[in-house]
Design a protein around this motif. Sequence first.
Motif, PDB file in Angstrom:
ATOM      1  N   ILE A 152      23.743  74.455  41.394  1.00 20.19           N
ATOM      2  CA  ILE A 152      24.585  75.465  40.754  1.00 20.19           C
ATOM      3  C   ILE A 152      25.997  75.504  41.340  1.00 20.19           C
ATOM      4  O   ILE A 152      26.977  75.609  40.597  1.00 20.19           O
ATOM      5  N   THR A 172      27.494  73.015  42.748  1.00 19.04           N
ATOM      6  CA  THR A 172      28.124  71.775  42.286  1.00 19.04           C
ATOM      7  C   THR A 172      28.602  71.911  40.847  1.00 19.04           C
ATOM      8  O   THR A 172      29.658  71.390  40.484  1.00 19.04           O
ATOM      9  N   ALA A 173      27.822  72.611  40.035  1.00 13.20           N
ATOM     10  CA  ALA A 173      28.217  72.833  38.637  1.00 13.20           C
ATOM     11  C   ALA A 173      29.572  73.534  38.579  1.00 13.20           C
ATOM     12  O   ALA A 173      30.463  73.138  37.813  1.00 13.20           O
ATOM     13  N   THR A 174      29.733  74.579  39.397  1.00 14.64           N
ATOM     14  CA  THR A 174      31.010  75.294  39.426  1.00 14.64           C
ATOM     15  C   THR A 174      32.130  74.410  39.967  1.00 14.64           C
ATOM     16  O   THR A 174      33.228  74.351  39.400  1.00 14.64           O
ATOM     17  N   TYR A 196      23.760  78.391  32.915  1.00 14.68           N
ATOM     18  CA  TYR A 196      25.015  78.082  33.593  1.00 14.68           C
ATOM     19  C   TYR A 196      25.171  76.584  33.830  1.00 14.68           C
ATOM     20  O   TYR A 196      26.247  76.017  33.624  1.00 14.68           O
ATOM     21  N   VAL A 197      24.090  75.933  34.248  1.00 13.48           N
ATOM     22  CA  VAL A 197      24.144  74.485  34.478  1.00 13.48           C
ATOM     23  C   VAL A 197      24.390  73.741  33.166  1.00 13.48           C
ATOM     24  O   VAL A 197      25.163  72.773  33.117  1.00 13.48           O
ATOM     25  N   SER A 230      27.994  73.860  32.337  1.00 11.62           N
ATOM     26  CA  SER A 230      28.788  72.947  33.171  1.00 11.62           C
ATOM     27  C   SER A 230      28.635  71.507  32.701  1.00 11.62           C
ATOM     28  O   SER A 230      29.593  70.721  32.729  1.00 11.62           O
ATOM     29  N   ILE A 231      27.427  71.154  32.261  1.00 12.33           N
ATOM     30  CA  ILE A 231      27.190  69.794  31.752  1.00 12.33           C
ATOM     31  C   ILE A 231      28.032  69.544  30.506  1.00 12.33           C
ATOM     32  O   ILE A 231      28.608  68.466  30.333  1.00 12.33           O
TER      33      ILE A 231
END
Length: 470
Positions: free
Chosen positions: A309, A311-313, A220-221, A224-225
Amino acid sequence: MFASLLEAINGFLYYPLLIIVLAVAGIYFSFRTKFVQIRMVPEAIRALMEKPEDDNGVSSFQALIVSTASRVGTGNIVGVSTAIVLGGPGAAFWMWLLAIIGAATAFIESTLAQIYKRKDKETGESYGGPAYYIESALKNRGIASLFALFLILTYAFGFNLLASYNLQSTFAVYDFYHPSTTPYIIGAILAAIVAYAIFGGGKRIVRITEIIVPVMGIAYVLMSIIVLAMNIDLLPNAIRLIFEDAFSARSFGGGLAGSAMIYGIKRGLYSNEAGVGSAPNAAASAGVSHPVKQGLVQFMSVYIDTLLICTATAMMCIVTDVQPTEELAGAPFIQEVLAQNFGSIGPSFITIAMILFSFTTLLGNLYYCEPALSFLNKNKRPSKNFILIFNIICVAVIFIGALVPMDMAWTIADILMAGMALINIPVCLLIGNVAIKAVADYNEQRKAGKEPVFKASKVGLDPNELDYWG
């Protein structure tokens, strides 16, 4: 009328009550521990790598994984997306602040769980949590039992209800989704899969989550990256928006109950659970030479959940041209964002991630109920028949969760979670000095070049009143 009553209770619990309690506890413990959650991060990483003290003990890493399995879940995607859409980008700032300040409370509660943990005479394993340190330190079984009851209601019912709803909501973007039939199908499938897992016992839960959590978190991270890299030119503006909106008049224009601050605190607390009293149940199972080691490991779980996580969202939601509307609140918004960047693969990725997040959340939630059930049964494991009936009810709740409206699912979970926190945090404030003395003892031994080993007498406790640390 019932929904309105729940909303009124929910509003009062979070503003002003829980906001004050969270702030006071987090700031107090931060100063009393000299900001342990910041200065001892390297030490936390070292403690994380240690093996358990004995063969029967759960390692610090396993305890971290179980607590992270419950923390890292559907709230990291749906909860954050909802907060950003309904509260504004400033909600991300309040999530970060809650995580950093709340990490000190997470350290205290997990250290206390280790100090007051109990030993299972049959298996030799350790167990515990807030109910046990409330009873041992305050000599008040009534308050301890109330906490245990709230924990069971929150995790077996409130959170599992919400996790099930959040998962089924991710299918709404597909053509095959029909609101009158699809939720029933998804709920039935999810309930069946969880039933298969939980009837294998606690050890299976640890093994399954230990494999799935790191994989799903990293995937998931990484996604997002990629999104941020594809929209790198919008990143500076997104960061500016977060800080501007956190304190803007627009953010508070609809009333404090619907502000970025309240949404950030609600969804941040739901996601990282710092101070709620859940993680201490996993922390108590770890075999360590000093209780502080598990306190350090558990505040790292808060950081993994929120600063990484969540923050990724949040950044994926803000670094986008997709307009946040109330209709898109939750999974549909983040799916729309990924569809904009990856086409049809994006929504499918979120669905897969939500399946994994939901599965580990549901398993982690039920794992937390075991010590609470034992406590209410006078510190004895409930009978196999009782556990069977309890698990069947939990599976039924998972099925029902797929059918409830969004507002109802979130409100029930918020109220029950607030109940846990409003019992656990004041107790930590009352007895937290024991954990503060413990971290001073830990630092003293480390400065002397020793591997810290805890003795209850060093913090003014009677070893005869504890199952460990004599």
